[in-house]
Design a protein around this motif. Sequence first.
Motif, PDB file in Angstrom:
ATOM      1  N   THR A 211       0.746  -1.155  -0.046  1.00 62.75           N
ATOM      2  CA  THR A 211       0.152   0.048   0.052  1.00 62.75           C
ATOM      3  C   THR A 211       0.878   1.255   0.052  1.00 62.75           C
ATOM      4  O   THR A 211       1.912   1.338   0.706  1.00 62.75           O
ATOM      5  N   PHE A 212       0.201   2.045  -0.619  1.00 60.91           N
ATOM      6  CA  PHE A 212       1.151   3.530  -1.015  1.00 60.91           C
ATOM      7  C   PHE A 212       0.031   4.665  -0.760  1.00 60.91           C
ATOM      8  O   PHE A 212      -0.554   4.916  -1.857  1.00 60.91           O
ATOM      9  N   ARG A 213      -0.063   5.216   0.279  1.00 63.57           N
ATOM     10  CA  ARG A 213      -0.913   6.310   0.523  1.00 63.57           C
ATOM     11  C   ARG A 213      -0.753   7.290  -0.405  1.00 63.57           C
ATOM     12  O   ARG A 213       0.314   7.860  -0.525  1.00 63.57           O
ATOM     13  N   GLU A 214      -1.934   7.984  -0.821  1.00 62.41           N
ATOM     14  CA  GLU A 214      -1.913   8.904  -1.813  1.00 62.41           C
ATOM     15  C   GLU A 214      -1.019  10.439  -1.213  1.00 62.41           C
ATOM     16  O   GLU A 214      -0.235  10.745  -2.009  1.00 62.41           O
ATOM     17  N   GLU A 215      -1.375  10.579   0.172  1.00 65.36           N
ATOM     18  CA  GLU A 215      -0.363  11.667   0.657  1.00 65.36           C
ATOM     19  C   GLU A 215       1.273  11.543   0.771  1.00 65.36           C
ATOM     20  O   GLU A 215       2.022  12.321   0.577  1.00 65.36           O
ATOM     21  N   LEU A 216       1.362  10.133   0.850  1.00 61.21           N
ATOM     22  CA  LEU A 216       2.953   9.672   0.783  1.00 61.21           C
ATOM     23  C   LEU A 216       3.445   9.892  -0.696  1.00 61.21           C
ATOM     24  O   LEU A 216       4.644  10.435  -0.734  1.00 61.21           O
ATOM     25  N   ALA A 217       2.788   9.409  -1.800  1.00 58.31           N
ATOM     26  CA  ALA A 217       2.968   9.575  -2.931  1.00 58.31           C
ATOM     27  C   ALA A 217       3.111  11.218  -3.327  1.00 58.31           C
ATOM     28  O   ALA A 217       4.251  11.640  -4.074  1.00 58.31           O
ATOM     29  N   ASP A 218       2.453  12.037  -2.812  1.00 64.24           N
ATOM     30  CA  ASP A 218       2.598  13.576  -3.110  1.00 64.24           C
ATOM     31  C   ASP A 218       3.596  14.050  -2.295  1.00 64.24           C
ATOM     32  O   ASP A 218       4.386  14.837  -2.765  1.00 64.24           O
ATOM     33  N   TYR A 219       4.103  13.485  -1.198  1.00 59.30           N
ATOM     34  CA  TYR A 219       5.253  13.894  -0.386  1.00 59.30           C
ATOM     35  C   TYR A 219       6.642  13.602  -1.344  1.00 59.30           C
ATOM     36  O   TYR A 219       7.611  14.399  -1.424  1.00 59.30           O
ATOM     37  N   ALA A 220       6.415  12.354  -1.870  1.00 57.86           N
ATOM     38  CA  ALA A 220       7.576  12.258  -2.618  1.00 57.86           C
ATOM     39  C   ALA A 220       7.873  12.867  -3.918  1.00 57.86           C
ATOM     40  O   ALA A 220       8.738  13.137  -4.208  1.00 57.86           O
ATOM     41  N   VAL A 221       6.717  13.216  -4.335  1.00 53.49           N
ATOM     42  CA  VAL A 221       6.701  14.320  -5.498  1.00 53.49           C
ATOM     43  C   VAL A 221       7.380  15.521  -5.253  1.00 53.49           C
ATOM     44  O   VAL A 221       7.997  16.154  -5.783  1.00 53.49           O
TER      45      VAL A 221
END
Length: 306
Positions: A211-221
């Motif tokens: 699982t990769f939460r959306e807010e974590l993906a935004d953090y990486a971006v």
Amino acid sequence: MSGIRKVIIGQEEAIRFSMVAVLCNQHALIEGVPGLGKTLLARTLAAVLGSDFKRIQFTPDLMPADITGTNVFNLQRNEFSLVKGPLFTTFLLADEINRAPAKTQSALLEAMQERTVTIDRESYRLSPNFTVFATQNPIESEGTYPLPEAQKDRFMLKIPMPLPERDEEAELGRRMLTGDAPEDTLAHGNVEPVLQGDELPTVRRALARVTFREELADYAVDVVRRTRTHEAILSGAGPRGTQSLLMASRAHAAIQGRDFVTPDDIRALTVPVLAHRQVLRPEFELEGLTSAEVLQQILAEIPVPR
């Protein structure tokens, strides 16, 4: 990774990051002074994963045909036959890659990017698991060719191999004196494969369940995009850096035994994934600032999702 630790003493981060590259079906650049076991690490990974392994020692006179192979005329059959080069393998160690001239690096780049090689205008497919572990010596620049940005970008990770701690070096010494040197352990077949090469795609598909939460993906971006605006950086990471950071973070979580990604996974992979993809401004380099230090500054300023 217990099989790898039978051979490699210490270097926990290098082992973990190398496994990340393999799980993501990507390539890695390993940097360290001579004698730290860079070649041994790649050979051990191939043994643990039940895959073929070949090594190329790059030199300034190495030509593309030396690594891709060539067509040779067979007098008995009265026809040309293909003699495959060392690129036709699963795990390739490109030793001292920065010593190869531009044409040879270009041939390797095609293999890394397309997993094909071109010989006499004919294209040949490489293994779908084809993985390059390239090494370079950070303290020697004589007779070397800097890697072009396009080629550095094809390496998902740049893995540093530091000098060992005192207890690790003492353990190496003891094993050498008792006839149990790491090279002998590998050569005598004491490392059992835990997978076969054809099982790797199944393992990789399983990463989709992490699982990769959306807010974590935004953090990486946000971390990647900040490399394009930071005052110390002349040229930041591109979209491939974003993709690599997301993939690597997911694989890192799986290696840690979790089915979900945490901010620590992203933070742990930020420097290995992004440091070689950015170019610092000369004035900041003259002050002794490094890419890793700039990335640590970026991590400190971007809020971590809760």
